[in-house]
Design a protein around this motif. Structure first.
Motif, mmCIF file in Angstrom:
data_model
loop_
_atom_site.group_PDB
_atom_site.id
_atom_site.type_symbol
_atom_site.label_atom_id
_atom_site.label_comp_id
_atom_site.label_asym_id
_atom_site.label_seq_id
_atom_site.Cartn_x
_atom_site.Cartn_y
_atom_site.Cartn_z
ATOM 1 N N ASN A 6 0.855 -1.186 0.000
ATOM 2 C CA ASN A 6 0.000 0.000 0.000
ATOM 3 C C ASN A 6 0.887 1.231 0.000
ATOM 4 N N HIS A 9 2.676 3.885 -5.798
ATOM 5 C CA HIS A 9 1.815 4.494 -6.813
ATOM 6 C C HIS A 9 2.060 3.847 -8.169
ATOM 7 N N LYS A 10 0.995 3.432 -8.802
ATOM 8 C CA LYS A 10 1.084 2.756 -10.098
ATOM 9 C C LYS A 10 1.775 3.618 -11.162
ATOM 10 N N GLU A 13 5.573 2.844 -11.610
ATOM 11 C CA GLU A 13 6.053 1.488 -11.854
ATOM 12 C C GLU A 13 7.117 1.453 -12.944
ATOM 13 N N ASP A 56 -1.635 12.849 -15.633
ATOM 14 C CA ASP A 56 -1.921 12.608 -14.220
ATOM 15 C C ASP A 56 -1.752 13.867 -13.372
ATOM 16 N N ALA A 83 2.808 12.857 -4.465
ATOM 17 C CA ALA A 83 2.653 11.458 -4.885
ATOM 18 C C ALA A 83 4.007 10.754 -4.932
ATOM 19 N N ASP A 86 5.306 10.214 -1.337
ATOM 20 C CA ASP A 86 4.571 9.100 -0.720
ATOM 21 C C ASP A 86 5.066 7.760 -1.257
ATOM 22 N N HIS A 87 5.339 7.702 -2.552
ATOM 23 C CA HIS A 87 5.827 6.480 -3.188
ATOM 24 C C HIS A 87 7.209 6.100 -2.634
#
Length: 99
Positions: A6, A9-10, A13, A56, A83, A86-87
């Protein structure tokens, strides 16, 4: 031991998108050629990943002219910085086994 993914972030990837965001995390702006050289990717490959990050709303784009040549620069947005942060935090927790 149970590990949670969790927080990953996708959007990050892809190694190229991850590289773009890492570069923009430590530079206020970078132009297309600098990103291309830094990441060692083709124009088309870089452009498609930049477009996805722009869609995005993780990066913003500014186009200008320098001596009649177009100059496109990129910057991470506030949303993109959050983001990405956070990743990275989720990755650190995963590596340390505290997720």
């Amino acid at each position: 031991m149970k590990i949670s993914i969790n927080g990953l972030h996708k959007a990050f990837e892809s190694r190229i998108k991850l590289g773009i965001m890492a570069a923009l995390a430590v530079n206020p702006t970078l132009d297309f050629n600098s990103l291309k050289e830094f990441l060692d990717v083709t124009d088309g490959n870089l452009a498609s990943h930049l477009k996805a990050l722009e869609k995005d709303e993780f990066i913003c784009v500014e186009k200008s002219f320098i001596d009649r040549k177009t100059n496109t620069t990129y910057a991470a947005t506030k949303l993109g910085r959050k983001a990405f942060s956070d990743h990275v935090n989720a990755l650190e927790k995963l590596i340390k086994g505290i997720a």
